[in-house]
Design a protein around this motif. Structure first.
Motif, PDB file in Angstrom:
ATOM      1  N   TRP A 180      37.989  32.206  29.515  1.00  0.00           N
ATOM      2  CA  TRP A 180      37.331  33.508  29.555  1.00  0.00           C
ATOM      3  C   TRP A 180      35.873  33.344  29.158  1.00  0.00           C
TER       4      TRP A 180
ATOM      5  N   ARG B  47      32.127  35.474  28.539  1.00  0.00           N
ATOM      6  CA  ARG B  47      31.493  36.776  28.286  1.00  0.00           C
ATOM      7  C   ARG B  47      30.078  36.797  28.866  1.00  0.00           C
TER       8      ARG B  47
ATOM      9  N   THR C 217      33.802  48.717  30.289  1.00  0.00           N
ATOM     10  CA  THR C 217      35.204  48.561  29.863  1.00  0.00           C
ATOM     11  C   THR C 217      35.926  47.459  30.642  1.00  0.00           C
TER      12      THR C 217
ATOM     13  N   GLU D 114      37.139  43.695  31.741  1.00  0.00           N
ATOM     14  CA  GLU D 114      37.496  42.500  30.977  1.00  0.00           C
ATOM     15  C   GLU D 114      36.454  41.409  31.192  1.00  0.00           C
ATOM     16  N   ASP D 115      36.440  40.434  30.280  1.00  0.00           N
ATOM     17  CA  ASP D 115      35.566  39.286  30.462  1.00  0.00           C
ATOM     18  C   ASP D 115      35.941  38.558  31.746  1.00  0.00           C
TER      19      ASP D 115
ATOM     20  N   GLN E  64      37.423  35.916  33.936  1.00  0.00           N
ATOM     21  CA  GLN E  64      38.442  34.875  33.792  1.00  0.00           C
ATOM     22  C   GLN E  64      38.230  33.800  34.854  1.00  0.00           C
TER      23      GLN E  64
ATOM     24  N   LEU F 244      48.512  47.312  28.614  1.00  0.00           N
ATOM     25  CA  LEU F 244      47.087  47.034  28.365  1.00  0.00           C
ATOM     26  C   LEU F 244      46.500  47.877  27.239  1.00  0.00           C
TER      27      LEU F 244
ATOM     28  N   LEU G 135      43.447  46.888  24.980  1.00  0.00           N
ATOM     29  CA  LEU G 135      42.070  46.990  25.449  1.00  0.00           C
ATOM     30  C   LEU G 135      41.499  48.389  25.274  1.00  0.00           C
TER      31      LEU G 135
ATOM     32  N   ARG H 249      44.094  48.839  34.901  1.00  0.00           N
ATOM     33  CA  ARG H 249      43.150  48.108  35.753  1.00  0.00           C
ATOM     34  C   ARG H 249      42.967  48.875  37.063  1.00  0.00           C
TER      35      ARG H 249
ATOM     36  N   LYS I 206      37.531  39.341  37.801  1.00  0.00           N
ATOM     37  CA  LYS I 206      36.956  40.413  36.966  1.00  0.00           C
ATOM     38  C   LYS I 206      37.835  41.640  37.147  1.00  0.00           C
ATOM     39  N   TRP I 207      38.555  42.022  36.087  1.00  0.00           N
ATOM     40  CA  TRP I 207      39.409  43.196  36.164  1.00  0.00           C
ATOM     41  C   TRP I 207      38.675  44.391  35.557  1.00  0.00           C
TER      42      TRP I 207
ATOM     43  N   HIS J 222      38.468  48.431  34.474  1.00  0.00           N
ATOM     44  CA  HIS J 222      39.410  49.412  33.917  1.00  0.00           C
ATOM     45  C   HIS J 222      38.977  50.859  34.168  1.00  0.00           C
TER      46      HIS J 222
END
Length: 531
Positions: free
Chosen positions: A382, A384, A408, A410-411, A413, A438, A441, A446, A512-513, A515
């Protein structure tokens, strides 16, 4: 009276000492023979790894992009090295272990299972695979009888008698051509083959193999007991006279070559079906993996398009992105030339030290566990935005293209797939029946997925959508995007997708997910659950 006499002055004593010298010579001959055999084994191992070094060094990505090469490489360092270790001085081995990293036995079994997964997914013939004929473009080393046997042993240990049967038969075929140049015993192969074929319901064939074992080793205890056991099963069956005659003919035959069939109506034929673990959608998933592209009905094909897109965003006005719609339902968009080769290399270099075997959340225990369907060569890390300007720049680009907030999200992956590396059909969004989806978070479900391809893949490795019939081939520098949720917040089950096993090559992707929270004014909610 005690009489002392110096040995060198007595011919009689010298004659007796000659016996000592004869015994010493015999013992030293035995010792030297054992040493020569030990050194010969070490030399053979050194020659094998020197040959691998010669082929791989300076060409690592291409060499290890061949799954047979990768499997053998791991096998040499994980299992063959363990046998060589026993022949070396303890201090030497201890010093070696402290200097270098070695693969584990789990790595070895994972690579073997990955190779068999490729065999199933891409319908590879066992003999062609064992003879190094992986594809028309790529050739690899021919597997020895021992190496085929070892693959069969991995399957056998895992209770996978479907593959055990095929690879033990292949080991038997290779043994016939290798003559005395092998370190595997024919009885060991036949013993595993007999049990595997009996577990697949071929009792007559198991009896034939058992009789073959007893021909070679009449005192083989297990074979003697198995012969009685198989004969009792056959005797107690209700067979027609013709079937009984055929079974007897089969059990007396010396031809042990497998006849693979999907029908067990005639009990004397060889049946070898895949395990019950072969899940319902596996057939459509594997069929899509074997395709070269998506085949859509003309009605849906006519709805697809290509265009330059800028969204009136300052980031894109001077350099709009190339957008292509690949699938209509769900809408799968592909963006060409999103990221440069230099940025890709930077991301990979940042991820490499952090790569770990991927895990998945177990909603029953609320813990993250490595699981078998991702086994071996799916490693992830992961990154950032703060880790590098390259990561931050990619996040800004994703926001500009999708018009969705990254606050919001996610980092990033980073995932790398190797031998048989894959991800079975799944949803990126969490369903209502799952425990606290989830929640850690605090950003909602997602809403969308962005998938950047950081490498081309020679063969295999596609992203497929089994329910929609979509097939997306990896293209370096490109990215796929789709919404996992309808505007109402309900999950779109047509987005169920999978990563096909990599047949030839090395697959790198960046996920990249995105949200739900923060998208309220960017993607307004709808009251229609299917919109």
């Amino acid at each position: 009276m005690c009489i002392q006499s110096d040995v060198f002055t007595s011919t009689t004593h010298l004659s007796h000492l000659l016996n000592t010298e004869i015994g010493l010579a015999k013992q030293l001959d035995i010792y030297l023979k054992e040493e020569y055999e030990r050194l010969d084994q070490i030399e053979k191992f050194v020659n094998v790894i020197k040959d691998e070094i010669r082929q791989a060094q300076g060409n690592e990505e291409y060499y290890f992009g061949n799954p047979v090469n990768s499997y053998l490489f791991i096998k040499h360092l994980a299992t063959d090295w363990n046998n060589i270790e026993k022949l070396l001085p303890t201090d030497f081995v201890k010093n070696m272990g402290s200097k270098w990293l070695f693969p584990t036995f789990e790595d070895y079994t994972g690579s073997a299972i990955g190779l068999m997964r490729l065999q199933d997914t891409y319908e590879l013939n066992t003999s062609q695979l064992a003879n190094g004929e992986l594809s028309s473009k790529f050739k690899s080393k021919r597997l020895s009888a021992l190496e085929c046997y070892d693959l069969g042993r991995v399957a056998y240990t895992n209770g996978d008698f479907y593959h055990t049967l095929m690879w033990m038969q292949e080991a038997l075929d290779h043994l016939d051509t290798e003559m005395n140049h092998t370190s595997i015993n024919k009885i060991d192969i036949l013993d595993h083959l007999a049990y595997a074929t009996s577990q697949q319901g071929n009792v007559e064939h198991a009896l034939a193999i058992t009789k073959e074992i007893l021909t070679i080793a009449p005192d083989h205890f297990r074979a003697q007991n198995n012969k009685v056991y198989y004969e009792t099963i056959i005797k107690n069956r209700t067979l027609t006279n013709k079937q009984r005659r055929d079974a007897i003919d089969k059990s007396n035959s010396t031809n042990l070559k497998l006849i693979q069939t999907t029908s067990s109506d005639e009990s004397y034929k060889i049946n070898n079906k895949r395990s019950d673990d072969y899940f319902d959608e596996q057939e459509s998933y594997e069929h899509l993996c074997r395709q070269n592209g998506t085949r859509l009905h003309p009605t849906y094909q006519s709805k697809l398009f290509c265009r330059y897109r800028h969204n009136n965003h300052p980031y894109l006005i001077l350099q709009p992105v190339k957008e292509e719609q690949l699938l209509h339902q769900p809408a799968i968009l592909f963006y060409h030339d999103i990221i440069s080769d230099s940025d890709i290399e930077k991301i990979k270099s940042l991820a490499l030290p952090k790569l770990q075997r991927a895990v998945v959340r177990d909603f029953t225990t609320d813990t993250f566990q490595p699981v078998d369907y991702r086994i071996f060569s799916y490693f992830s890390a992961w990154l950032r935005n703060e880790d590098s300007p390259v990561i931050a720049r990619l996040s800004r680009l994703i926001e500009a293209i999708t018009n969705l907030s990254m606050i919001t999200a996610e980092d990033l992956q980073i995932a790398n797939y190797g031998v048989g590396g894959h991800y079975e059909p799944h949803f990126d969004f969490s369903r209502r029946r799952e425990k606290d989806p989830l929640s850690r978070l605090s950003a909602g479900n997602r809403i969308a997925t962005w998938l950047t391809y950081m490498s081309d893949v020679e063969e295999g490795g596609a992203t497929v959508f089994p329910l929609a019939g979509g097939h997306l081939k990896p293209k370096k520098g490109g990215a796929a995007f789709w919404y996992n949720l309808y505007a109402s917040g309900e999950g779109d089950y047509n987005t169920r997708h999978a990563a096909c096993p990599v047949l030839i090559g090395n697959k790198w992707v960046a996920n990249k997910w995105i949200h739900e929270r923060g998208q309220e004014f960017r993607r307004p909610c709808s009251l229609n659950p299917m919109v």
